[in-house]
Design an enzyme around this catalytic site. Structure first.
Site, short mmCIF file in Angstrom:
data_model
loop_
_atom_site.label_atom_id
_atom_site.label_comp_id
_atom_site.label_asym_id
_atom_site.label_seq_id
_atom_site.Cartn_x
_atom_site.Cartn_y
_atom_site.Cartn_z
N GLU A 143 0.81 -1.23 0.00
CA GLU A 143 0.00 0.00 0.00
C GLU A 143 0.84 1.28 0.00
OE1 GLU A 143 -3.99 -1.25 2.30
OE2 GLU A 143 -2.22 -1.23 3.57
C1 ACM Z 1 -2.09 -5.39 4.12
O1 ACM Z 1 -3.15 -5.83 4.59
N1 ACM Z 1 -1.94 -4.08 3.91
C2 ACM Z 1 -0.97 -6.26 3.80
#
Ligand code: ACM
Length: 526
Positions: A341
């Protein structure tokens, strides 16, 4: 195949046979009710069980002998401690002289059985002895978890003059399907004390899990002392989701977790998430920040706004220091660099960043793990991608010859609510009830070839939980199912059969004071 020859064991048998001449008259005859080893409520379900209807009496006469090979005596002592805690029996380990040995547990280094691998073991349970064979102390450790599960919760004093705990006789040959069977604990969104992590480890080991991945850093907090960058914990450690006080592990604290995990044959995998999820680091050291804003303490839950400045040499000095210090405290083979992310890191920056960090991890003697997004960088095939959401990213990793850890959120995220009544948890991927968490096949999931699968991990993100009791509510019982998915082959898994075995874990869960979720899909044994 070599025969069962251990000098230590022959010496023991010799001593016994001398003594047993004198003691023969005292031989006990216990009329056990018929048993069936194959019907025991073992989790994970073993590979092969051959039942024969007798019983082994664990009682005040029981002794443990172990091989003198490295680690075996400790495994024997670990078993004796757990027997004491469950039955109050004091079982001597490797004592020199026994006058009347009628109930012996042997824990042997042996290659006299067919299964391969460090975690394989064999149990041969007869009326007067329980022999555990393994190739390594780790295998012996997995085997004694099976013994612990076979010891009844209550003893019986009507079968013999003294109280006995009857273990069914027969043979178990067992080995795991996957070498990596783990869970992740997010100590960054909320901090968990050393004692709480140790308690969690104790219960993971009972179900033969072998890995605990610690998510040590995130936007809301930095939880591991780095001596060369002290403000990371002084400043970055003092916040958490919801505005609480946060906390952090000193290097001594972290080493205590590692020591306890090692004693339970569990590998700790440290994760320092980067280049995103780094707001707490940037609050402590603004020079690291690459999102063009002034980093401020963050206690909410939205993600994806932070990044390290991937163009600065100082950032790589920082990363080198952190990976060096944390690797030196972590004896396991892996280092997790997050990589998920990073929405505000440009793709043309992300890829060279990940490649450079991979080299730093390797320089410090570790094998890199990252969330599946890292597969988009030109990774070394020894690095490992952790599947959480995108099949496409994961198959890219497979194309690069990488191994994969399976943590698909819709099956394996322990922080997802069980159902609409869940007290804790999130639901961005929907609900994950106990049956959904169990009824999937890692070995054929999303067309990922089994050869590429290192194993399975159930991550527990901690945005909504703050205490060990809340942690246990989300982890148990789903983590018990993941332990079985990782260990037991497809042909031996069946939801209806598992449901009954899970329902019968209540004596253990209650004795350990585990705040498990009383899922309505299970008819829990009272
Ligand atoms: C995640 O759940 N951001 C790996």
């Amino acid at each position: 195949m070599k025969k069962f020859t251990i000098p230590f064991l022959s010496a023991v048998l010799f001593t016994v046979s001398l003594n047993s001449c004198a003691e023969q008259k005292k031989k006990r005859v216990i009329n056990f009710p018929e048993t069936d080893l194959a019907e025991e409520y073992l989790i994970p379900k073993p590979l092969e069980v051959t039942a024969d209807s007798g019983g082994f009496a664990l009682d005040t006469f029981t002794v443990i002998y172990t091989s003198s090979a490295k680690g075996y005596e400790e495994v024997g002592k670990f078993l004796a401690e757990k027997i004491k805690a469950k039955t109050n029996l004091i079982v001597p380990v490797n004592v020199a002289e026994i006058l009347n040995m009628e109930s012996a547990i042997y824990i042997n280094l042996s290659d006299s059985f067919d299964l391969e691998g460090p975690e394989a073991y064999q149990l041969i349970i007869s009326p007067d002895s329980l022999v555990l064979n393994s190739h390594t102390a780790e295998g012996a450790f997995r085997g004694i978890q099976t013994i612990r599960q076979l010891i009844p919760e209550v003893g019986c004093d009507t079968l013999a003059a003294n109280e006995i705990w009857m273990i069914p006789t027969g043979i178990i040959n067992d080995a795991p399907q996957f070498e990596y069977r783990g869970t992740m604990l997010d100590v960054a969104r909320h901090f968990f004390k050393v004692e709480d992590v140790k308690t969690y480890i104790d219960n993971l080991a009972y179900y033969k899990l072998n890995t605990l991945h610690l998510h040590l850093t995130d936007d809301q907090g930095w939880r591991i002392e780095i001596k060369s960058w002290p403000k990371l914990t002084e400043i970055g450690g003092a916040s958490e989701v919801g505005g609480g006080p946060g906390g952090y592990y000193t290097q001594l604290d972290y080493s205590e977790i590692v020591r306890h995990a090692t004693a339970n044959y569990i590998t700790i995998i440290p994760e320092i998430d980067m280049p995103g999820h780094t707001n707490a680091a940037s609050v402590a050291y603004p020079i690291l920040n690459g999102n063009g804003k002034i980093a401020k303490v963050y206690t909410a839950m939205r993600v994806g706004f932070s990044t390290l400045d991937t163009h600065k040499d100082t950032v790589y000095t920082f990363i080198d220091d952190v990976i060096r210090e944390v690797s030196a405290l972590s004896p396991g083979p892996y280092f997790h660099i997050g990589g998920d992310e990073s929405h505000v890191t440009d793709k043309e920056d992300f890829i060279p960043f990940i490649n450079r960090v991979e080299k730093i991890v390797q320089k410090h003697g570790k094998r890199m793990i990252g969330w599946e997004e890292i597969a988009n960088a030109g990774m070394d095939s020894t690095s490992i991608a952790q599947f959480w959401r995108s099949k496409k990213n994961t198959l890219t990793a497979v194309d690069k010859g990488m191994k994969v850890i399976l943590s698909p959120a819709k099956k394996a995220y322990l922080d997802m609510k069980y159902d609409e009544d869940s007290e804790f948890g999130l639901d961005w991927v929907g609900h994950v009830p106990v049956d959904v968490a169990y009824k999937w096949a890692p070995e054929s999931y999303e067309s990922i070839p089994i050869e590429n699968i290192l194993g399975i991990e159930g991550p527990l993100w901690s945005e909504t939980i703050n205490t060990i009791s809340e942690l246990e509510y989300l982890a148990f019982p789903r983590i018990i199912g993941f332990a079985e998915l990782g260990w037991t082959i497809r042909e031996n898994r069946d939801w209806e059969d598992y449901r009954i075995r899970l329902a019968n874990q209540t004596p253990y869960l209650k004795r350990m004071n585990i705040n498990y979720y009383r899922s309505p899909v299970i008819e829990w044994k009272q």
